[in-house]
Each structure stands twice: as structure tokens, then as C-alpha cells.
Write a protein that holds these residues in place. Structure first.
Motif, short mmCIF file in Angstrom:
data_model
loop_
_atom_site.label_atom_id
_atom_site.label_comp_id
_atom_site.label_asym_id
_atom_site.label_seq_id
_atom_site.Cartn_x
_atom_site.Cartn_y
_atom_site.Cartn_z
N TYR A 189 44.23 35.97 46.91
CA TYR A 189 43.40 37.11 46.52
C TYR A 189 41.95 36.95 46.94
CZ TYR A 189 41.66 34.24 42.66
OH TYR A 189 41.06 33.25 41.92
N GLU A 210 43.04 47.42 41.91
CA GLU A 210 43.74 46.44 42.74
C GLU A 210 45.25 46.59 42.58
OE1 GLU A 210 40.69 42.65 43.24
OE2 GLU A 210 42.16 42.61 41.61
N GLY A 266 46.05 46.57 46.50
CA GLY A 266 46.69 45.30 46.83
C GLY A 266 48.17 45.49 47.07
#
Length: 764
Positions: A132, A75, A79
Motif C-alpha cells: 500500500y 481506498e 484500490g
């Protein structure tokens, strides 16, 4: 009365007790009605089971999706990339853009501005106001849809209800798939589009006798679209392209057979249709996502350093351009090696006369690489031709110019010669000599400046112009590598003359010019945003992606080898919390993975035995059963093999999660093998009727009574139930490491450490 008379005596007949014979038309009608009723029942049962499995998959995938509220494993990359899209800052990644664009699209729709940097594993989402859960919901939703697609693929392939349900259920309760596909990563997108491609291709193949119909075209084009989308997520989508390509070539080879009766014009129609749907359309779709990628990323960002000067100049607010200045003769500059990020440096220490291995050096002044520049890192650019020294702005250095480099601190000139370097005896030693003491060695101090992107701008610039220094006398390039010198060299990095002048690691980048503040100078200049053709951008980025991906060879503590993947010898530690003793450790469900690998062995064994038997004139497997086992299950094993075997040829660092697409294919193969072993031996009365309706009319009543009295296969139910029970039990056992909760004591961690090679946290 005699015995003969008694035997010949006619008995009275009760005509009402005799069944009324039905006509053939009535029997056909009843058989059709029976089949229709059975099919409706099957559809209803399939629908109920499908909905039930979808809901179950949704629960398993979304269970505690909000936990942990911290950055987990990769991530940190994906992300962050989504945030760059939302900020429109250019970044570089080895994967194509589609999946990252999908994550960014979710962020855009919920109003996320991409402010969070995803810097470290364990960074808190809640404290930084990151949505998230929404971002994780995309891969989790696609995981649910993957289960739906696997069920549908098995159904469309003609497998029984129990096999469709079992295959999908095994996927639902696979720990690796759940752990990977509920986080902000790319694998669920990859597998979803891969399965969508397989589903569409199977639907297309089922319409082979309705060639060029609207449905035939729809499923063929849908195959090409989904194949392109798979490749647009990760470059390993090429494995799927090869698989579909092989299947299409086999299909075309069959059509090419003269016994099929197709003339060449008709065959070419088939060829052209597949070329359009599976080559031309996918190419445009793949290009389209890169077009969107470049259209969004118009601001300078962290990916600038990977791209050419021309590419950088197409970005707005380029920090690199703000730091860049043109280099002139007699400028004093520092030079940074692009790959290892050390500065070219020299000092008043000499190479030892004799090295440890007995080789002799020139005992010249050391030239090394240093992490932080100092007063010994400045070099003056000297001309080797007459220049206009009175020019107010100075004379610029161009691509192809021959220069000399003077080390300011020691007043010496850079030189390389035919003496072996300290570390690599195959390369040349780099040293310096006194400025006023050439002793006829002038030619050994000449270097040609070769810019990486000279076609765009042939003026040597700091930051924007990676360059090579090619020695004119011995034709080597000044080079350094990540290896330190012994104590006599202060442990600094070895610099030498590389005989492989085409090596990409030969490039250096000018950094600073003494006495000039680039930012102040460029503040007063209007930055010109240059244009660049889309295809030039595309091909440049493709080259960087491929070369950088191949260069990911740095060792990682959780990397593993492909041979170990089916047996899960090593997993990956994704996240841990020291306070709660919780952890996420990615590994598969041992039951499903071992059965999956066993199905490969069984398939190969059955195929080999059948081939040998048929070679001896024996046909041990019924024709229709053999056809499905060879062709349909064979397609699954081809998918598995081509998503697994290529990793053995790769030199980059690899991890267990690279096996997940192959494992999904393995589950479908497992379902096919279980069908062959436990179900295909039982001949379904309805399928018999479908194969030969006219011959079955006379058996109508016996078929009806047989179907009514047909008992369930208790052995099959028990076997399938036992497999699923074991899969669920193993899933629950590993669940604390899949979901990262609850925390476990040392003894509990040791209980869950099935293999000693598993790197579980808190095992001590």
C-alpha cells in the motif's frame, strides 16, 4: 573691488574632480548589464526557493505515509479497481479510467497481483500482504508536483518571488490537500493535470507574438494533451475544458478584431490550430484511455451487471453467461427488479377495500416485491398465440412477444387495470385474477416483453436480458420502488403500473427457470466470445457512467452542500481506530481557506470600484498593474468559479473533497490579490528600465544608487510572514486529524472541534 566684479570673478576649476561624462552607448551597456545581473540573481534565488519548497512539500506529503496500515475511506473503491485491472476483471466506475490505470501501473511495476479486495474501511494491509505504501506514493508524489506547478504558474505569470513562494507554501500546509493526496484516491491526479494545463496555456499565451513558431505549437499542443488527461481522470475535468474554451474564445475574438490587421486567412490559421490542438487531439487522447481500459479488462467481473447483453458477451468466462438460459413458453421463472433487487411475488392476501386516505381498491390479490424468493415467486410464461407445443426444445420467447404470466402458487393470472395503486395514486394497481374466471378481462392480462438490448439478441434470456412488461390495454409498465406497504401488505415492497414507460427503473431480469440447472447445462457448451465495435462500447459506457453518476443521490452521513465548502462547516471522517482513539478527519486549513474566500470578495470589490471610477474618467490603477489584475487574476477567478459553481446544479450526493480543485485555484487568486495589495504599488527600478530603456539612461547613476540603497519592504515581509506563520500553526494544530496520529483524549478532541458541526470521533 565692486560687488559686481566679485560676482563675475571666475573661480579656478579642478578638472580632475569632475566626473567623466559617459556616452549613451556606455550607459545602455551598463543598464543592460545591471538588468542581466539582476535577472541572474533572481533566477538563482528562484531556483533555491523552488528546491527548498519542493523538499518541504515532499516531507509534509510523505510524513508517516505508511500510517494507518489500513484501508481508508475511498481506498475501498480505487484500490479495488486497481486490483481488477491487474486481474483483468471487468468493473464499472463513474469516472474515466486514466487515474485508476496509473495506480494499477504502479502495482504492476512492483509485482502486485491485485489479490486484495479492499472490502471494508479498516481492513489491514500488512496482514493481507498489500504494498500500500507504493500505491499511496503515486498520489503523494503528484501532490509535491502540484506545489511545483503552482509555484511555476505564479512565476510564469509575472508575480514576485515572495508571492510565488507564499502561494506554494500555503498549498504545502493545507490539511485537506495533504489528507486527500497521500491516500489511494484520484484527486491528486486530477489537480496535477489541471495545473499542468494551466501552466502550458500560460506559456502558450506568453508566445502570442511568436505565432506558429515551434515553441508556440509545443505549448499549445501540450495544453490540449494535459486538458484531455484531466478529463480522463474525472468527468469534472469538463470544468477545465470550459475554462480553457472561454479563454481561447476571448483570444480569438481579439484576433478577429479588424484593428489587429489580420486577414481572414491568417485568422483561420489561428482558429484551425486551436481546433486541432484543443479539440481533435484531446478527443483522440480521451478515447485512447478507454481503448486501453477495454483491452485490459477482458475477463468477466463485477461490472457485468451494469452493461448490455451484447457487451457482456464480449467478456471471457462470463459468470452471467454461465447462469443464463433461454426462456421458452410454459417455463416457470422468477423475476428480479434490476434497481431495487426484489422479486416479483404474490400471495393469497388481498388489498384492503379502503385505504387510510379513503381511496377504494379492487380488493384483489396482492402483488408485491420480496427480498428473498420463495414458492410464491414463480410465474409461468403463457403464450397468446398458437405455438408448436410438440417442439422438442420448446418455443422461445422473443422481443415484442405478447404473453400472460400465471402465478403458480395461487393459479392466478397477472393483471393491471385502471385502479389506483396503494402507495402512488397516479399509478395503477397490479393484482391477479383466477385463471378460469376472466369475466371478459382477457385483454387486461396481456403484456408485451420488451428487451433492453434486442438489437443484439431478441431471444428472452435469464440474467442476460433485462426486460420491461408493457401492459397492452393501459400502456403502463410493471414497476416497483423502494417503499414498503403497511402491515396489511406484510411490509413488503409496493409494485404498481408505471405510466412513465420510458423510465429506466422499469426493467426486470429473469433469474431462474424451475427444474433447470443453468451451470450444468452451460458447462457442456463452448462459450462464444462475441466482438463489439470499440465506439459502441465507448458510447455505451459513457451513457452508463453519466446516468449512474446522476443517480448517486442516496444520503450519506458526511455529505455537505457547496455553499458550506469555503467555510468548512462539515468535513469527512475518513478513518478511526477505537483502540488507539486515532482518526483521520478531512478538512481544510482555516487560515488559507478563509483568506482565499476573502480574496474573491476583494477581487470583485476592486474590479467593481475600478469600473465605476473609469466610468467617471478616473484611472485609479496604473495601466500594467491593472492589466495583470484584470486578465491574469481574472483567469484564476474564472478557474475557481467554474470548478465550484457547477456543483450547485448537481442533484447527487456531494462532499467537501469536491471543492479541492477550486481551492487550489483559489490559492493562486489569493497570491494575485496579495501581489496587488502589497507589491504592485512599489515600482521596481529594473522594471522601469525595461519599459523605457532610452529614457532611463540619463537616470542611470541615480538608479544604481537607489538599487544599492533600496531597503526591503518590512511591512510586506511582516504581513506575508504572519500569514504563513498562521497557516503553519493551524496545520500543526489539525495535524493529528490529517495524519491520523497521535490519538487524542476526549478533551483534546473537543479542543480540535472548531465547529460544532464537525463530526469528530471520540468527542464524547
Amino acid at each position: 573691488m565692486s560687488d559686481t566684479a566679485l560676482r563675475n570673478r571666475r573661480q579656478p576649476v579642478n578638472e580632475k574632480a569632475l566626473p567623466t561624462p559617459s556616452s549613451p552607448k556606455e550607459d545602455i551597456k551598463k543598464v543592460s548589464l545591471l538588468q542581466e545581473t539582476h535577472e541572474k540573481q533572481q533566477k538563482n534565488v528562484h531556483r533555491i526557493v523552488f528546491i527548498g519548497l519542493t523538499l518541504l512539500s515532499f516531507f509534509v506529503s510523505f510524513y508517516k505515509i505508511w500510517y494507518p496500515a489500513e484501508v481508508v475511506f475511498d481506498e475501498v473503491h480505487f484500490g479495488k479497481f486497481a486490483g481488477y485491472y491487474l486481474r483483468r476483471s471487468y468493473f464499472f466506475d463513474v469516472h474515466p479510467p486514466l487515474a485508476k490505470l496509473m495506480i494499477a501501473a504502479v502495482g504492476y511495476l512492483i509485482g502486485y497481483d491485485g489479490h486484495f479486495e479492499f472490502t471494508n474501511i479498516g481492513d489491514n494491509y500488512i496482514e493481507n500482504d498489500v504494498p500500500y505504501v507504493y500505491l499511496r506514493s503515486l498520489p503523494a508524489t503528484l501532490n509535491v508536483l502540484c506545489v511545483c506547478l503552482v509555484y511555476s504558474i505564479m512565476k510564469q505569470s509575472g508575480y514576485s518571488l515572495s508571492i510565488c513562494a507564499l502561494t506554494a507554501a500555503l498549498m504545502i500546509f493545507d490539511n485537506a490537500l495533504v489528507a486527500q493526496h497521500r491516500l489511494i484516491m484520484l484527486d491528486s491526479m486530477l489537480i496535477f493535470f489541471m495545473l499542468a494545463t494551466v501552466y502550458c496555456y500560460i506559456r502558450f499565451r506568453k508566445l502570442r507574438y511568436q505565432e506558429f513558431s515551434s515553441k508556440w505549437w509545443f505549448w499549445l499542443i501540450a495544453t490540449g494533451i494535459n486538458m484531455a488527461l484531466t478529463l480522463s481522470v474525472k468527468m469534472v475535468g469538463l470544468f477545465l475544458v470550459v475554462t480553457i474554451g472561454i479563454a481561447v474564445l476571448v483570444d480569438l475574438w481579439s484576433l478577429f478584431d479588424i484593428r489587429r490587421g489580420l486577414d481572414m486567412n491568417h485568422f483561420m490559421r489561428h482558429f484551425n490550430a486551436r481546433a486541432l490542438a484543443l479539440i481533435v487531439i484531446p478527443i483522440f487522447i480521451y478515447l485512447f484511455w478507454f481503448y486501453i481500459h477495454f483491452a485490459i479488462l477482458i475477463e468477466s467481473g463485477p461490472g457485468d451487471s451494469f452493461m448490455s447483453t451484447h457487451f457482456k458477451e464480449t467478456l471471457k468466462n462470463s459468470a452471467t453467461k454461465m447462469k443464463s438460459l433461454e426462456i421458452h413458453y410454459y417455463d416457470n421463472i422468477t423475476m428480479l427488479h434490476r434497481d431495487t433487487e426484489v422479486y416479483l411475488h404474490s400471495h393469497a392476501l388481498e388489498y384492503p377495500l379502503r385505504y387510510e386516505d379513503g381511496r377504494i381498491s379492487s380488493k384483489g390479490q396482492q402483488v408485491v416485491g420480496i427480498q428473498e424468493p420463495d414458492e410464491n415467486s414463480w410465474w409461468q410464461v403463457l403464450p397468446t398465440k398458437e405455438i408448436d407445443s410438440e417442439s422438442e426444445d420448446g418455443v422461445k420467447v422473443h422481443h415484442g412477444d405478447i404473453i400472460r404470466l400465471k402465478h403458480l402458487a395461487t393459479n392466478t393470472i397477472l393483471l393491471t387495470h385502471d385502479v389506483a395503486s396503494p402507495i402512488l395514486s397516479t399509478n395503477e394497481e397490479v393484482t391477479t385474477i383466477a385463471d378460469n374466471d376472466d369475466h371478459g378481462r382477457y385483454n387486461e392480462t396481456l403484456f408485451k416483453v420488451l428487451l433492453e438490448d434486442s438489437n443484439n439478441n431478441d431471444v428472452w434470456q435469464t440474467h442476460l436480458s433485462p426486460f420491461k412488461l408493457l401492459h397492452m390495454d393501459t400502456k403502463v409498465a410493471i414497476w416497483t420502488h423502494d417503499q414498503a406497504l403497511p402491515d396489511w401488505g406484510l411490509g413488503l415492497q409496493d409494485v404498481n403500473g408505471n405510466k412513465n414507460t420510458n423510465e429506466k427503473s422499469n426493467y426486470w431480469v429473469g433469474q431462474d427457470i424451475m427444474g433447470k440447472n443453468a451451470t450444468e447445462i452451460n458447462m457442456n457448451k463452448k462459450q462464444e466470445i462475441k466482438s463489439m465495435l470499440f465506439l459502441r462500447k465507448f458510447f455505451e459506457l459513457q451513457g452508463r457512467m453519466l446516468s449512474h453518476n446522476a443517480g448517486l443521490t442516496k444520503p450519506h452521513p458526511y455529505q455537505s452542500t457547496p455553499i458550506s465548502w469555503p467555510f468548512m462547516v462539515r468535513g469527512i471522517s475518513y478513518w478511526s481506530n477505537n483502540d488507539t482513539r486515532e482518526q483521520i478527519y478531512m478538512t481544510g486549513n482555516l487560515i488559507g481557506w478563509y483568506l482565499g474566500f476573502a480574496s474573491v470578495i476583494i477581487y470583485v470589490g476592486v474590479l467593481l470600484a475600478d469600473t465605476l471610477a473609469r466610468h467617471r474618467g478616473i484611472e485609479p490603477i496604473d495601466g500594467p498593474v491593472r492589466q495583470r489584475f484584470i486578465h491574469n487574476a481574472g483567469f484564476f477567478i474564472l478557474l475557481w468559479l467554474l470548478h465550484y459553481a457547477p456543483f450547485f446544479l448537481m442533484g447527487r450526493a456531494l462532499f467537501l473533497h469536491h471543492y479541492l480543485p477550486a481551492m487550489v485555484c483559489n490559492y493562486m487568486l489569493l497570491g494575485a490579490v496579495l501581489q496587488f495589495m502589497f507589491i504592485d504599488g512599489i515600482d521596481s527600478p529594473v522594471s522601469s528600465l525595461q519599459r523605457n530603456k532610452e529614457a532611463s539612461i540619463h537616470r542611470y547613476r541615480s538608479v544604481v544608487s537607489y538599487m544599492q540603497a533600496l531597503p526591503s519592504n518590512n511591512k510586506t515581509i511582516l504581513v506575508f510572514g504572519f500569514i504563513l506563520l498562521c497557516q503553519v500553526a493551524m496545520f500543526i494544530f489539525l495535524a493529528p486529524m490529517t495524519y491520523g496520529s497521535p490519538g487524542m483524549s476526549v478533551s483534546q478532541v473537543l479542543q480540535h472541534k472548531i465547529y460544532s458541526s464537525w463530526d469528530l470521533q471520540y468527542a464524547k
